[in-house]
Design an enzyme around this catalytic site. Structure first.
Site, mmCIF file in Angstrom:
data_model
loop_
_atom_site.group_PDB
_atom_site.id
_atom_site.type_symbol
_atom_site.label_atom_id
_atom_site.label_comp_id
_atom_site.label_asym_id
_atom_site.label_seq_id
_atom_site.Cartn_x
_atom_site.Cartn_y
_atom_site.Cartn_z
ATOM 1 N N TRP A 53 -10.966 -3.409 -3.194
ATOM 2 C CA TRP A 53 -10.687 -2.016 -3.547
ATOM 3 C C TRP A 53 -10.354 -1.849 -5.031
ATOM 4 O O TRP A 53 -10.205 -0.730 -5.500
ATOM 5 C CB TRP A 53 -9.559 -1.470 -2.676
ATOM 6 C CG TRP A 53 -8.389 -2.382 -2.529
ATOM 7 C CD1 TRP A 53 -7.299 -2.488 -3.335
ATOM 8 C CD2 TRP A 53 -8.185 -3.341 -1.480
ATOM 9 N NE1 TRP A 53 -6.436 -3.439 -2.873
ATOM 10 C CE2 TRP A 53 -6.947 -3.977 -1.730
ATOM 11 C CE3 TRP A 53 -8.931 -3.713 -0.352
ATOM 12 C CZ2 TRP A 53 -6.436 -4.965 -0.893
ATOM 13 C CZ3 TRP A 53 -8.423 -4.705 0.473
ATOM 14 C CH2 TRP A 53 -7.196 -5.316 0.204
ATOM 15 N N GLU A 109 -4.977 1.914 0.392
ATOM 16 C CA GLU A 109 -3.543 2.197 0.288
ATOM 17 C C GLU A 109 -2.927 2.483 1.652
ATOM 18 O O GLU A 109 -1.804 2.057 1.939
ATOM 19 C CB GLU A 109 -3.304 3.366 -0.668
ATOM 20 C CG GLU A 109 -3.612 3.057 -2.123
ATOM 21 C CD GLU A 109 -2.681 2.011 -2.725
ATOM 22 O OE1 GLU A 109 -1.633 1.698 -2.114
ATOM 23 O OE2 GLU A 109 -3.008 1.501 -3.814
ATOM 24 N N THR A 111 1.371 -3.780 5.980
ATOM 25 C CA THR A 111 0.395 -4.791 6.394
ATOM 26 C C THR A 111 0.084 -5.725 5.228
ATOM 27 O O THR A 111 -0.064 -5.275 4.090
ATOM 28 C CB THR A 111 -0.904 -4.118 6.883
ATOM 29 O OG1 THR A 111 -0.591 -3.143 7.878
ATOM 30 C CG2 THR A 111 -1.851 -5.144 7.490
ATOM 31 N N ASP A 164 6.332 2.293 -5.244
ATOM 32 C CA ASP A 164 6.588 1.731 -3.924
ATOM 33 C C ASP A 164 7.777 0.779 -3.991
ATOM 34 O O ASP A 164 8.477 0.704 -5.011
ATOM 35 C CB ASP A 164 5.326 1.034 -3.393
ATOM 36 C CG ASP A 164 4.939 -0.192 -4.216
ATOM 37 O OD1 ASP A 164 5.571 -0.461 -5.261
ATOM 38 O OD2 ASP A 164 4.001 -0.903 -3.801
ATOM 39 N N TYR A 203 3.817 8.355 -3.061
ATOM 40 C CA TYR A 203 3.274 7.095 -3.557
ATOM 41 C C TYR A 203 1.750 7.063 -3.438
ATOM 42 O O TYR A 203 1.043 6.733 -4.398
ATOM 43 C CB TYR A 203 3.869 5.905 -2.812
ATOM 44 C CG TYR A 203 3.033 4.671 -3.024
ATOM 45 C CD1 TYR A 203 3.060 3.991 -4.235
ATOM 46 C CD2 TYR A 203 2.125 4.240 -2.042
ATOM 47 C CE1 TYR A 203 2.240 2.903 -4.469
ATOM 48 C CE2 TYR A 203 1.303 3.155 -2.271
ATOM 49 C CZ TYR A 203 1.366 2.492 -3.489
ATOM 50 O OH TYR A 203 0.537 1.430 -3.717
ATOM 51 N N LEU A 263 -4.011 -3.471 13.588
ATOM 52 C CA LEU A 263 -3.293 -3.168 12.340
ATOM 53 C C LEU A 263 -1.927 -2.534 12.608
ATOM 54 O O LEU A 263 -1.042 -2.601 11.764
ATOM 55 C CB LEU A 263 -4.114 -2.225 11.453
ATOM 56 C CG LEU A 263 -5.114 -2.867 10.498
ATOM 57 C CD1 LEU A 263 -5.840 -1.794 9.698
ATOM 58 C CD2 LEU A 263 -4.435 -3.838 9.547
#
Length: 354
Positions: free
Chosen positions: A26, A39, A45, A140, A122, A82
């Site tokens: 990404w 994001e 994760t 973050d 964020y 996830l």
């Protein structure tokens, strides 16, 4: 540390980022859809886990329009494993807003991004600064930790006023011409060097000469955070109801609101139950079954809750599924119905029987 020293931060940080940042898929694009997807996936994760999901998700849903019109069950299945499924539900809702309100193009303002379902300050800052070059913060936990140590800020970083103060400092130092690189560099520094849990790698940090906490030898005590609230514990009995003759398992859909909303699970009975009690509860659902194998106890920790589970594999007579349930074969378990990670301990048993 004086302001002159602090204002050296970008010129020390950005070259370090250029030479040391991880090569992640990404980061090879400025496409807002790809940045947004990464994001959202990266929330709660690990990066290594996200890589495979990210690639598979983009294969299934190459554009935001593809995601917007996909059947929800297919989108949930692509997310299976996830966790935190509200993320993917909001992801699809936001895609639908982008298509219906913005003609399939992402809003290019911070306010527009912030208006999308599931997009907080964020995430809006990350998309805005990386994809569109907006001079906005993306703060973050990594960034809060970096600045709490640099400034030797002993306040609780989970407090809104403290986060606001630290964000203002982040923005004061942000180079107007490189907001995306700056935001990513701070996040990367926190992920690779300024580590949590009292284990920063200060000798590798490009900002070690600016860090007030390091100068005082207190960097391992920061950031300060209020202790998390105690998690509630719930006990459940898992009934793997198996139609042995047709190699099917009975799956139960969870309510459409609340924890794991709308996902599928083995039959779940409240409390710890014996084999006989489990058989009686299944009979009350209209299923005649016999407990044939005790299941290994399992534990799953949610953000606010702990599930303690045990149960039985149960051999059932073929029958019409009870309301809210379906019979599913191996192909359907693997490819259609989304089973949350809370039940991953029981997948080997399913594979054994299906």
């Amino acid at each position: 540390m004086d302001n002159l020293d602090l204002h050296m931060l970008p010129e020390l940080l950005l070259p370090w980022y250029r030479e040391n940042h991880r090569r992640l898929p990404w980061r090879e694009t400025k496409a807002p859809y790809h940045i947004w997807l990464s994001e959202i996936m990266l929330q709660q994760t690990r990066t290594e886990t996200v890589k495979a999901y990210y690639a598979r998700f983009l294969t299934l849903f190459p554009t935001v329009a593809d995601l917007a019109r996909a059947p929800q069950e297919q989108v949930l299945k692509a997310w299976e494993g996830l966790g935190y499924y509200s993320r993917v539900r909001n992801l699809q809702k936001a895609a639908q807003v982008i298509v219906s309100t913005y003609g399939g193009d992402f809003p290019t303002s911070y306010e527009g991004l912030l208006s999308l379902p599931g997009v907080g300050p964020y995430t809006a800052g990350a998309i805005g600064s990386i994809a569109f070059g907006l001079r906005v913060p993306a703060v973050d936990g990594n960034v809060l930790r970096v600045f709490a140590r640099i400034l030797n800020d002993r306040r609780d970083v989970t407090r809104p006023d403290v986060k606001k103060d630290l964000t203002a400092c982040v923005m004061e130092l942000q180079p107007p011409e490189r907001p995306g690189d700056y935001n990513q560099a701070l996040m990367e520094l926190g992920a690779l060097v300024c580590l949590p849990g009292g284990a920063p790698l200060c000798s590798e940090c490009p900002l070690r000469g600016l860090c007030a906490a390091r100068a005082l030898g207190v960097q391992e005590t920061l950031p300060v955070k209020a202790p998390p609230a105690a998690k509630r514990t719930q006990h459940w009995t898992v009934a793997l109801v198996l139609d042995m003759e047709n190699r099917r398992v009975l799956l139960q859909q969870r309510p459409q609101k609340g924890l794991l909303a709308g996902l599928w699970q083995p039959v779940l009975l409240e409390g710890a139950r014996s084999a006989i009690q489990t058989e009686q509860a299944l009979a009350a659902l209209g299923v005649t079954a016999r407990a044939v194998e005790p299941l290994t106890p399992a534990r799953h920790v949610f953000s606010h809750l702990v599930w303690e589970m045990d149960g039985f594999a149960c051999a059932a007579q073929s029958c019409a599924p009870p309301p809210g349930c379906v019979w599913a074969g191996r192909a359907e378990v693997d490819g259609v119905y989304t089973l949350p990670g809370a039940f991953k301990a029981y997948r080997p048993v399913l594979k054994k029987y299906l």
